[in-house]
Design an enzyme around this catalytic site. Sequence first.
Site, PDB file in Angstrom:
ATOM      1  N   ASN A  76      -5.375  -8.162  -1.646  1.00  0.00           N
ATOM      2  CA  ASN A  76      -4.407  -7.480  -2.191  1.00  0.00           C
ATOM      3  C   ASN A  76      -3.118  -7.106  -1.729  1.00  0.00           C
ATOM      4  O   ASN A  76      -2.287  -6.339  -2.174  1.00  0.00           O
ATOM      5  CB  ASN A  76      -4.817  -6.039  -3.104  1.00  0.00           C
ATOM      6  CG  ASN A  76      -5.916  -6.507  -4.059  1.00  0.00           C
ATOM      7  OD1 ASN A  76      -6.101  -7.658  -4.502  1.00  0.00           O
ATOM      8  ND2 ASN A  76      -6.855  -5.459  -4.109  1.00  0.00           N
ATOM      9  N   HIS A 132     -10.631   3.290   7.082  1.00  0.00           N
ATOM     10  CA  HIS A 132     -10.733   1.763   7.613  1.00  0.00           C
ATOM     11  C   HIS A 132      -9.880   1.844   8.842  1.00  0.00           C
ATOM     12  O   HIS A 132      -8.987   2.401   8.982  1.00  0.00           O
ATOM     13  CB  HIS A 132     -10.166   0.961   6.433  1.00  0.00           C
ATOM     14  CG  HIS A 132     -11.016   0.819   5.112  1.00  0.00           C
ATOM     15  ND1 HIS A 132     -12.304   0.803   5.053  1.00  0.00           N
ATOM     16  CD2 HIS A 132     -10.634   1.121   3.941  1.00  0.00           C
ATOM     17  CE1 HIS A 132     -12.840   0.825   3.787  1.00  0.00           C
ATOM     18  NE2 HIS A 132     -11.553   1.083   3.105  1.00  0.00           N
ATOM     19  N   SER A 172     -13.591  -2.372   5.439  1.00  0.00           N
ATOM     20  CA  SER A 172     -12.773  -2.643   4.094  1.00  0.00           C
ATOM     21  C   SER A 172     -13.681  -3.429   3.184  1.00  0.00           C
ATOM     22  O   SER A 172     -14.492  -4.173   3.772  1.00  0.00           O
ATOM     23  CB  SER A 172     -11.563  -3.304   4.484  1.00  0.00           C
ATOM     24  OG  SER A 172     -11.516  -4.463   4.631  1.00  0.00           O
ATOM     25  N   THR A 173     -13.501  -3.610   1.833  1.00  0.00           N
ATOM     26  CA  THR A 173     -14.179  -4.336   0.982  1.00  0.00           C
ATOM     27  C   THR A 173     -13.816  -5.833   1.376  1.00  0.00           C
ATOM     28  O   THR A 173     -14.586  -6.538   1.309  1.00  0.00           O
ATOM     29  CB  THR A 173     -13.620  -4.098  -0.325  1.00  0.00           C
ATOM     30  OG1 THR A 173     -14.121  -2.650  -0.904  1.00  0.00           O
ATOM     31  CG2 THR A 173     -14.191  -5.055  -1.600  1.00  0.00           C
ATOM     32  N   GLY A 174     -12.503  -6.166   1.788  1.00  0.00           N
ATOM     33  CA  GLY A 174     -11.745  -7.354   2.044  1.00  0.00           C
ATOM     34  C   GLY A 174     -12.757  -7.931   3.162  1.00  0.00           C
ATOM     35  O   GLY A 174     -13.088  -9.245   3.114  1.00  0.00           O
TER      36      GLY A 174
END
Length: 262
Positions: free
Chosen positions: A50, A229, A181-183
Amino acid sequence: MTKQNSPLGKNLWFDGEFLHSFTIDNATYSLFPQATPFQLPLKKCSVVGNGGILKKSGCGRQIDQADFVMRCNLPPLSSEYSKDVGSKTQLVTANPSIIEKRFQNLLWSRKTFVDSVKVYNHSYIYMPAFSMKTGTEPSLRVYYTLEDFGANQTVLFANPNFLRDIGKFWKSKGIHAKRLSTGLFLVSAALGLCEEVTIYGFWPFSVDLHGRFISHHYYDNVLPDSGFHAMPEEFLQLWFLHKNGVLRMQLEQCEPLLQSST
């Protein structure tokens, strides 16, 4: 999590907490698919972060040309963004914290939530329901909400053993943070599922490659909580993967913006 890898009665430990485990009961077991619901291997995958670097990138068409598109944390996909980020989605992550903050844990706004995820069409919503004990209930509520409304989306639950192993792997590579991180979790999953991975919107800096200021996200400039993060460390590891040909990282514009004639 599937019926194959998470059988009834199995005891699993939350990957984000060291003191809590849970036993898979009949109710939870019934929510898992029999096996991984994808035709593996997936061929060409786009993983869309994002980052503000996507703004005015013109990457929407290129992102949507992939066979499988993964997105992070229920991002906005309205028409004002589609030229840059695309509109196609096969899988999108949703952290329980988003369900809590944006949708009041689905205690009062179930229809609002169901309406908001229609933009992802027939996608899977990937949730870490068993990372933290506090995240289990809102994650299950997402599953039941979509089922109750007959929605097009299907919830998949991240396997805590997979998330724990990914965390250990990246820690061994030098990423020291409270939580990945989710990424990075999503890119790691894509590398195991896809033959070819291109990542977009992974850029944790406030200026682009040409020194121009960019917002934190392509849709806002809300900064993350500090100290949770280790984004620059994560970016460095992704850059190494790009340089070694393991994945492709898109950082420049995909299509040049048309210049005004006036």
